[in-house]
Design a protein around this motif. Structure first.
Motif, PDB file in Angstrom:
ATOM      1  N   VAL A 128       0.838  -1.201   0.000  1.00  0.00           N
ATOM      2  CA  VAL A 128       0.000   0.000   0.000  1.00  0.00           C
ATOM      3  C   VAL A 128       0.876   1.256   0.000  1.00  0.00           C
ATOM      4  CG1 VAL A 128      -1.510   1.385   1.486  1.00  0.00           C
ATOM      5  CG2 VAL A 128      -2.092  -0.984   0.996  1.00  0.00           C
ATOM      6  N   ALA A 129       1.931   1.223   0.821  1.00  0.00           N
ATOM      7  CA  ALA A 129       2.843   2.371   0.888  1.00  0.00           C
ATOM      8  C   ALA A 129       3.463   2.648  -0.471  1.00  0.00           C
ATOM      9  CB  ALA A 129       3.934   2.109   1.929  1.00  0.00           C
ATOM     10  N   GLN A 130       3.874   1.591  -1.163  1.00  0.00           N
ATOM     11  CA  GLN A 130       4.483   1.753  -2.484  1.00  0.00           C
ATOM     12  C   GLN A 130       3.478   2.319  -3.481  1.00  0.00           C
ATOM     13  OE1 GLN A 130       6.114  -1.902  -4.050  1.00  0.00           O
ATOM     14  NE2 GLN A 130       7.510  -0.807  -5.403  1.00  0.00           N
ATOM     15  N   ARG A 131       2.258   1.817  -3.429  1.00  0.00           N
ATOM     16  CA  ARG A 131       1.212   2.275  -4.351  1.00  0.00           C
ATOM     17  C   ARG A 131       0.906   3.759  -4.166  1.00  0.00           C
ATOM     18  NH1 ARG A 131      -3.091   0.810  -7.576  1.00  0.00           N
ATOM     19  NH2 ARG A 131      -2.271  -1.301  -7.719  1.00  0.00           N
ATOM     20  N   PHE A 132       0.966   4.220  -2.907  1.00  0.00           N
ATOM     21  CA  PHE A 132       0.614   5.613  -2.618  1.00  0.00           C
ATOM     22  C   PHE A 132       1.844   6.514  -2.418  1.00  0.00           C
ATOM     23  CE2 PHE A 132      -3.321   3.405  -1.848  1.00  0.00           C
ATOM     24  CZ  PHE A 132      -4.281   4.297  -2.299  1.00  0.00           C
ATOM     25  N   GLY A 133       3.008   5.998  -2.805  1.00  0.00           N
ATOM     26  CA  GLY A 133       4.215   6.820  -2.798  1.00  0.00           C
ATOM     27  C   GLY A 133       4.716   7.202  -1.424  1.00  0.00           C
ATOM     28  N   LEU A 134       4.498   6.334  -0.430  1.00  0.00           N
ATOM     29  CA  LEU A 134       4.934   6.611   0.937  1.00  0.00           C
ATOM     30  C   LEU A 134       6.268   5.930   1.204  1.00  0.00           C
ATOM     31  CD1 LEU A 134       1.526   6.013   2.754  1.00  0.00           C
ATOM     32  CD2 LEU A 134       2.531   8.215   2.145  1.00  0.00           C
ATOM     33  N   GLU A 135       7.116   6.587   1.978  1.00  0.00           N
ATOM     34  CA  GLU A 135       8.416   6.011   2.338  1.00  0.00           C
ATOM     35  C   GLU A 135       8.498   5.767   3.834  1.00  0.00           C
ATOM     36  OE1 GLU A 135      11.439   8.622   0.905  1.00  0.00           O
ATOM     37  OE2 GLU A 135      11.018   8.193  -1.215  1.00  0.00           O
ATOM     38  N   ASP A 136       9.360   4.840   4.224  1.00  0.00           N
ATOM     39  CA  ASP A 136       9.617   4.522   5.632  1.00  0.00           C
ATOM     40  C   ASP A 136       8.325   4.125   6.364  1.00  0.00           C
ATOM     41  OD1 ASP A 136      12.322   5.210   5.252  1.00  0.00           O
ATOM     42  OD2 ASP A 136      11.853   7.316   5.615  1.00  0.00           O
ATOM     43  N   ILE A 137       7.550   3.244   5.721  1.00  0.00           N
ATOM     44  CA  ILE A 137       6.289   2.783   6.294  1.00  0.00           C
ATOM     45  C   ILE A 137       6.400   1.294   6.615  1.00  0.00           C
ATOM     46  CG2 ILE A 137       3.809   2.444   5.871  1.00  0.00           C
ATOM     47  CD1 ILE A 137       4.586   5.381   6.163  1.00  0.00           C
ATOM     48  N   GLY A 138       5.949   0.901   7.801  1.00  0.00           N
ATOM     49  CA  GLY A 138       5.953  -0.499   8.216  1.00  0.00           C
ATOM     50  C   GLY A 138       4.766  -0.772   9.130  1.00  0.00           C
ATOM     51  N   THR A 139       4.748  -1.944   9.756  1.00  0.00           N
ATOM     52  CA  THR A 139       3.605  -2.302  10.602  1.00  0.00           C
ATOM     53  C   THR A 139       3.443  -1.336  11.771  1.00  0.00           C
ATOM     54  OG1 THR A 139       5.000  -3.895  11.796  1.00  0.00           O
ATOM     55  CG2 THR A 139       3.629  -4.766  10.016  1.00  0.00           C
ATOM     56  N   HIS A 140       4.554  -0.826  12.288  1.00  0.00           N
ATOM     57  CA  HIS A 140       4.485   0.124  13.401  1.00  0.00           C
ATOM     58  C   HIS A 140       3.890   1.462  12.974  1.00  0.00           C
ATOM     59  CE1 HIS A 140       5.713  -1.575  17.061  1.00  0.00           C
ATOM     60  NE2 HIS A 140       6.519  -0.619  17.477  1.00  0.00           N
ATOM     61  N   SER A 141       3.840   1.699  11.668  1.00  0.00           N
ATOM     62  CA  SER A 141       3.295   2.964  11.177  1.00  0.00           C
ATOM     63  C   SER A 141       1.826   3.141  11.550  1.00  0.00           C
ATOM     64  CB  SER A 141       3.449   3.057   9.654  1.00  0.00           C
ATOM     65  OG  SER A 141       4.810   3.142   9.297  1.00  0.00           O
ATOM     66  N   LEU A 142       1.105   2.033  11.724  1.00  0.00           N
ATOM     67  CA  LEU A 142      -0.314   2.140  12.051  1.00  0.00           C
ATOM     68  C   LEU A 142      -0.513   2.805  13.411  1.00  0.00           C
ATOM     69  CD1 LEU A 142      -1.768  -1.263  10.778  1.00  0.00           C
ATOM     70  CD2 LEU A 142      -1.433   0.879   9.545  1.00  0.00           C
ATOM     71  N   ARG A 143       0.178   2.300  14.433  1.00  0.00           N
ATOM     72  CA  ARG A 143      -0.004   2.901  15.759  1.00  0.00           C
ATOM     73  C   ARG A 143       0.659   4.278  15.842  1.00  0.00           C
ATOM     74  NH1 ARG A 143       3.600   0.787  20.430  1.00  0.00           N
ATOM     75  NH2 ARG A 143       1.616   0.654  21.500  1.00  0.00           N
ATOM     76  N   LYS A 144       1.709   4.487  15.058  1.00  0.00           N
ATOM     77  CA  LYS A 144       2.320   5.812  15.023  1.00  0.00           C
ATOM     78  C   LYS A 144       1.371   6.821  14.364  1.00  0.00           C
ATOM     79  CE  LYS A 144       7.212   4.584  15.126  1.00  0.00           C
ATOM     80  NZ  LYS A 144       8.551   4.925  14.636  1.00  0.00           N
ATOM     81  N   THR A 145       0.643   6.374  13.346  1.00  0.00           N
ATOM     82  CA  THR A 145      -0.346   7.235  12.696  1.00  0.00           C
ATOM     83  C   THR A 145      -1.436   7.626  13.685  1.00  0.00           C
ATOM     84  OG1 THR A 145       0.087   6.246  10.528  1.00  0.00           O
ATOM     85  CG2 THR A 145      -2.050   7.332  10.816  1.00  0.00           C
TER      86      THR A 145
END
Length: 202
Positions: A128-145
């Motif tokens: 999903v991150a690649q499709r939407f041009g996001l960098e440095d995204i991982g599973t921890h990104s959800l709770r960080k968001t």
């Protein structure tokens, strides 16, 4: 290895949700719950249908602290109204003892119905991150968001209160750690620098 980041743009979050909702309803709910509750992906993957059916709140004990007697503590989080109906539709034909985010594949041991692996969750988020041009995204990104937008959406006079809640949720012992964890230190510095002006007016 670079630190993973929150997803900062609310429009990108909405676009990801719409994309996943059409493509894979299970992954849509995993992503949506992740950005609304602040749980680790490992805790989300351990939820069962009976934990959420007809509930307003979900109670859980974090997997990371289960074996630490001193810090073992049951926590609760609300099922956000924005996805509550979708969640109830998703589980309507499932049994209470089924994992909420079950894999559709048989494991190498022959077992079925186990939750998707953390690696599979990472692959979904990474795609999903690649499709939407996001960098440095991982599973921890959800709770960080979740944490990032909790703080950024709070009125300035409530930041101290919200920060205390986030520190408790993340198990951090200082505001500095929480700010750094959420990628807010740089954001705040950038904002302050952009507000600088050495040009006299009038």
């Amino acid at each position: 290895m670079r630190e993973v980041q929150p997803i900062r743009d609310p429009q990108v979050i909405a676009d990801i949700q719409n994309y996943l909702k059409v493509r894979n309803f299970r992954n849509y709910l995993l992503f949506t719950m992740g950005i609304h509750c602040g749980l680790r992906v490992s805790d989300l993957l351990n939820l069962k249908v009976g934990d959420v059916r007809d509930q307003l709140h979900i109670s859980y004990v974090a997997q990371k602290t289960k074996n630490r007697r001193k810090r073992r503590k049951e926590k609760r989080f609300i099922i956000h109204p924005s996805y509550y109906d979708d969640l109830m539709i998703y589980i309507q034909d499932m049994d209470d003892d089924e994992y909420l985010f079950a894999s559709r594949q048989k494991k190498s041991t022959g077992e079925k119905g186990l939750p998707i692996s953390r690696q599979m969750a990472w692959r979904m988020i990474s795609d999903v991150a690649q499709r939407f041009g996001l960098e440095d995204i991982g599973t921890h990104s959800l709770r960080k968001t979740w944490g990032y937008h909790m703080l950024m959406n709070a009125p300035p006079e409530q930041w101290g209160y919200v920060m205390a809640l986030l520190m408790e949720a993340f198990g951090h012992e200082s505001q500095e750690v929480t700010l750094r964890y959420l990628g807010l230190t740089q954001d705040m510095l950038d904002r302050m620098i952009l507000r600088l002006s050495f040009t006299k007016t009038g």
